[in-house]
Scaffold this active site. Structure first.
Site, PDB file in Angstrom:
ATOM      1  N   ARG A 104      -6.936   1.504  17.623  1.00 34.90           N
ATOM      2  CA  ARG A 104      -6.690   0.056  17.526  1.00 34.90           C
ATOM      3  C   ARG A 104      -6.437  -0.597  18.881  1.00 34.90           C
ATOM      4  O   ARG A 104      -6.759  -1.781  19.049  1.00 34.90           O
ATOM      5  CB  ARG A 104      -5.523  -0.221  16.560  1.00 34.90           C
ATOM      6  CG  ARG A 104      -5.942   0.001  15.119  1.00 34.90           C
ATOM      7  CD  ARG A 104      -4.905  -0.441  14.102  1.00 34.90           C
ATOM      8  NE  ARG A 104      -5.472  -0.287  12.760  1.00 34.90           N
ATOM      9  CZ  ARG A 104      -4.768  -0.090  11.649  1.00 34.90           C
ATOM     10  NH1 ARG A 104      -3.449  -0.010  11.713  1.00 34.90           N
ATOM     11  NH2 ARG A 104      -5.372   0.028  10.490  1.00 34.90           N
TER      12      ARG A 104
ATOM     13  N   ARG B 213      -8.829  12.038  12.336  1.00 35.39           N
ATOM     14  CA  ARG B 213      -7.414  11.728  12.592  1.00 35.39           C
ATOM     15  C   ARG B 213      -6.575  13.013  12.580  1.00 35.39           C
ATOM     16  O   ARG B 213      -6.838  13.928  11.808  1.00 35.39           O
ATOM     17  CB  ARG B 213      -6.902  10.714  11.562  1.00 35.39           C
ATOM     18  CG  ARG B 213      -7.601   9.378  11.717  1.00 35.39           C
ATOM     19  CD  ARG B 213      -7.153   8.360  10.694  1.00 35.39           C
ATOM     20  NE  ARG B 213      -5.753   7.998  10.862  1.00 35.39           N
ATOM     21  CZ  ARG B 213      -5.093   7.214  10.009  1.00 35.39           C
ATOM     22  NH1 ARG B 213      -5.714   6.732   8.946  1.00 35.39           N
ATOM     23  NH2 ARG B 213      -3.836   6.932  10.220  1.00 35.39           N
TER      24      ARG B 213
ATOM     25  N   ASP C 240       1.730  -1.375  11.746  1.00 31.43           N
ATOM     26  CA  ASP C 240       0.447  -1.822  11.183  1.00 31.43           C
ATOM     27  C   ASP C 240       0.148  -3.288  11.506  1.00 31.43           C
ATOM     28  O   ASP C 240      -0.958  -3.770  11.236  1.00 31.43           O
ATOM     29  CB  ASP C 240       0.438  -1.619   9.665  1.00 31.43           C
ATOM     30  CG  ASP C 240       0.426  -0.132   9.303  1.00 31.43           C
ATOM     31  OD1 ASP C 240       0.006   0.680  10.148  1.00 31.43           O
ATOM     32  OD2 ASP C 240       0.852   0.199   8.183  1.00 31.43           O
TER      33      ASP C 240
ATOM     34  N   LYS D 223       0.839  -1.205   0.000  1.00 27.22           N
ATOM     35  CA  LYS D 223       0.000   0.000   0.000  1.00 27.22           C
ATOM     36  C   LYS D 223       0.876   1.258   0.000  1.00 27.22           C
ATOM     37  O   LYS D 223       0.636   2.187  -0.770  1.00 27.22           O
ATOM     38  CB  LYS D 223      -0.929  -0.035   1.224  1.00 27.22           C
ATOM     39  CG  LYS D 223      -1.895   1.118   1.330  1.00 27.22           C
ATOM     40  CD  LYS D 223      -3.106   0.751   2.169  1.00 27.22           C
ATOM     41  CE  LYS D 223      -2.857   0.752   3.659  1.00 27.22           C
ATOM     42  NZ  LYS D 223      -2.565   2.085   4.232  1.00 27.22           N
TER      43      LYS D 223
ATOM     44  N   ARG E 248      -7.534  -3.589   9.068  1.00 28.39           N
ATOM     45  CA  ARG E 248      -6.621  -4.537   9.721  1.00 28.39           C
ATOM     46  C   ARG E 248      -7.307  -5.261  10.883  1.00 28.39           C
ATOM     47  O   ARG E 248      -6.957  -6.386  11.217  1.00 28.39           O
ATOM     48  CB  ARG E 248      -5.353  -3.830  10.167  1.00 28.39           C
ATOM     49  CG  ARG E 248      -4.641  -3.155   8.997  1.00 28.39           C
ATOM     50  CD  ARG E 248      -3.167  -3.015   9.171  1.00 28.39           C
ATOM     51  NE  ARG E 248      -2.632  -2.083   8.176  1.00 28.39           N
ATOM     52  CZ  ARG E 248      -2.319  -2.403   6.911  1.00 28.39           C
ATOM     53  NH1 ARG E 248      -2.473  -3.641   6.485  1.00 28.39           N
ATOM     54  NH2 ARG E 248      -1.848  -1.487   6.072  1.00 28.39           N
TER      55      ARG E 248
HETATM   56  C1  S3P Z   1       2.358   4.737   6.192  1.00 29.58           C
HETATM   57  C2  S3P Z   1       2.925   5.044   7.392  1.00 29.58           C
HETATM   58  C3  S3P Z   1       2.408   4.563   8.680  1.00 29.58           C
HETATM   59  C4  S3P Z   1       1.455   3.404   8.507  1.00 29.58           C
HETATM   60  C5  S3P Z   1       0.467   3.632   7.404  1.00 29.58           C
HETATM   61  C6  S3P Z   1       1.202   3.836   6.085  1.00 29.58           C
HETATM   62  C7  S3P Z   1       2.956   5.274   4.958  1.00 29.58           C
HETATM   63  O1  S3P Z   1       1.716   5.607   9.305  1.00 29.58           O
HETATM   64  O2  S3P Z   1       0.778   3.142   9.711  1.00 29.58           O
HETATM   65  O3  S3P Z   1      -0.384   2.517   7.275  1.00 29.58           O
HETATM   66  O4  S3P Z   1       2.652   4.770   3.868  1.00 29.58           O
HETATM   67  O5  S3P Z   1       3.745   6.222   5.060  1.00 29.58           O
HETATM   68  P1  S3P Z   1       2.479   6.703  10.227  1.00 29.58           P
HETATM   69  O6  S3P Z   1       3.455   7.379   9.385  1.00 29.58           O
HETATM   70  O7  S3P Z   1       1.415   7.627  10.681  1.00 29.58           O
HETATM   71  O8  S3P Z   1       3.068   5.909  11.349  1.00 29.58           O
END
Ligand code: S3P
Length: 448
Positions: free
Chosen positions: A366, A140, A335, A38, A408
């Protein structure tokens, strides 16, 4: 074994997944290909749009989140072919060429779309952008990116004293900063680096621990000049690079592989081969944690594909042991904590997860949701302010649970249900489509 252990009921855009595992004899077997990463999918679409020339993306995740990114950038003038996992083409419009969209940009459920995009929008002078998302994303925190962007001179307005979306961004010429982030967040780091692309001079981000480095790798792959100091977790981007369209091959998402790693570990007599998984060291905290728990996982056929390490993962069931997960490993498995909590329920002893308060501001809270939903299945989980205490080794019972609209959580509950006694009903199972639309199909495939 009959596949009737699984039933997926769809009602309008809602899904209910029911799992009724047999009393004994369930084992998971087979080979799986998992959907594209992703994080890398978002970045490939965004950098492709900002580059000159054509970017070709193979293996893009077809989940709802990358669709949100693609739609936002289409609305600002990028030509992106219909998303499919074989090949997506992005005709780059070039750095600084995003058009003022005639509609509100909708990031849907995707924090990565909104936070990374804000860095680009804030640095496009003379254009106004309005950005929103779904109910979860609108709750958020956006101040973590708005505040450093404001230090660079950005003009952003939002609800709750500029903390929450919907947001309005009046693009500006920004000035470079050295931002010392209080949190290890790849979204914050990437937002500032993307803003730094259109900022004269050098923009630096220092984080307290290393978060995923896909932006750094891909920016360099597209031609940007970065200075990376691994000892201080600092990255500097030099403004106004010439970004050139690239071919990006997106590896499978280790965050999606994690469900199968845990499923095969906890369901007796199982063996799965998960092919083509991204094993970037900033993402492999899950492998280290499962190793601490004495899981049986081997990495085969290690290779590097378009700048990212990749391997096939073989996992066999094992007797897991409890462990403590805290400190610098947390951003590297952030994650995967919901599914690690499921693993811990089947591990001997007390597992402690600390330093993970970030989980409270993900797609759901979570920590609260893991404790409450797995609690309904009889799990002994205590919520800590920044983590969880999980007592392993007690059987779980099937129950009616809810994903709380969090992808998740939906998938973690399904894996827990495989090893529970009796029927589990998972409401809100449609959430899995955010990052893993074929989740139920994969599950069907490995039940012999
Ligand atoms: C992500 C960073 C993470 C992760 C999210 C994807 C990214 O978040 O939890 O699912 O693609 O940069 P945070 O940067 O807020 O920790």
């Amino acid at each position: 074994m009959s596949k009737s252990i699984l039933n997926l009921q769809s009602l309008e855009n809602k899904q209910i997944l029911t799992l009724t595992p047999p009393h004994t004899g369930l084992s998971l077997q087979g080979t799986l290909q998992i959907p594209g990463d992703k994080s890398i999918s978002h970045r490939a679409l965004m950098l492709g749009a900002m580059a000159e020339g054509e970017t070709i993306i193979e293996g893009l995740l077809l989940g709802e989140d990358p669709h949100s990114t693609a739609n936002c950038f289409r609305a600002m003038g990028a030509q992106i072919s219909p998303l499919n996992s074989q090949k997506v083409t992005v005709q780059g419009i070039g750095l600084g060429q995003l058009q003022e969209p005639s509609e509100v940009l909708d990031a849907g459920n995707s924090g990565t779309t909104m936070r990374l995009m804000l860095g680009l929008l804030a640095s496009h002078p003379h254009r106004l952008f309005c950005v929103t998302g779904d109910a979860s994303l609108r709750s958020r925190p956006m101040s973590r990116v708005i505040q450093p962007l404001q230090e660079m001179g950005a003009q952003i307005w939002g609800r709750n004293n500029n903390r929450l979306a919907p947001l309005a961004v009046q693009g500006q010429t920004l000035k470079p900063i050295h931002y010392r982030s209080p949190i290890a967040s790849a979204q914050v780091k990437s937002c500032i680096l993307l803003a730094g692309l259109m900022t004269e001079g050098e923009t630096t981000v220092t984080e307290p621990a290393l978060s995923r480095d896909h932006s750094e790798r891909m920016l360099q792959g597209f031609g940007a000049t970065l200075k990376i100091d691994p000892t201080t977790h600092s990255v500097t981007v030099v403004g106004y690079p010439k970004l050139i369209g690239q071919k990006v091959i997106v590896p499978g998402d280790i965050s999606s592989a994690a469900f199968w790693l845990v499923a095969a570990s906890i369901v007796e007599e199982s063996e799965l081969l998960i092919e083509n998984v991204g094993v970037n060291p900033t993402r492999t905290g899950i492998l280290e944690a499962l190793e601490m728990m004495e899981a049986n996982i081997t990495l085969e056929n290690k290779r590097v594909i378009t700048g990212e390490p990749v391997a096939d993962l073989r996992v066999k069931s094992s007797r897991l042991k409890a462990c403590t997960i805290e400190g610098e490993i947390i951003p590297r498995l952030i994650d995967e904590i919901p599914i690690l909590a499921v693993a811990a329920l089947f591990a001997e002893g007390k597992t402690i997860i600390k330093d993970a308060a970030e989980l409270r501001v993900k797609e759901s809270d979570r920590l609260a949701v893991i404790a409450s939903q797995l609690g309904k299945m009889g799990a002994t989980i205590t919520e800590l302010p920044d983590g969880l205490e999980i007592i392993g080794g007690n059987p779980l019972n099937g129950a009616e649970v809810d994903s709380c609209s969090d992808h998740r959580i939906a998938m973690s509950l399904a894996i827990a249900a495989l090893n529970a006694k009796g029927k589990t009903i998972i409401n809100g199972a449609e959430a899995a489509a955010i990052s893993y639309p074929e989740f139920v199909g994969s599950l069907e495939k490995i039940i012999p």
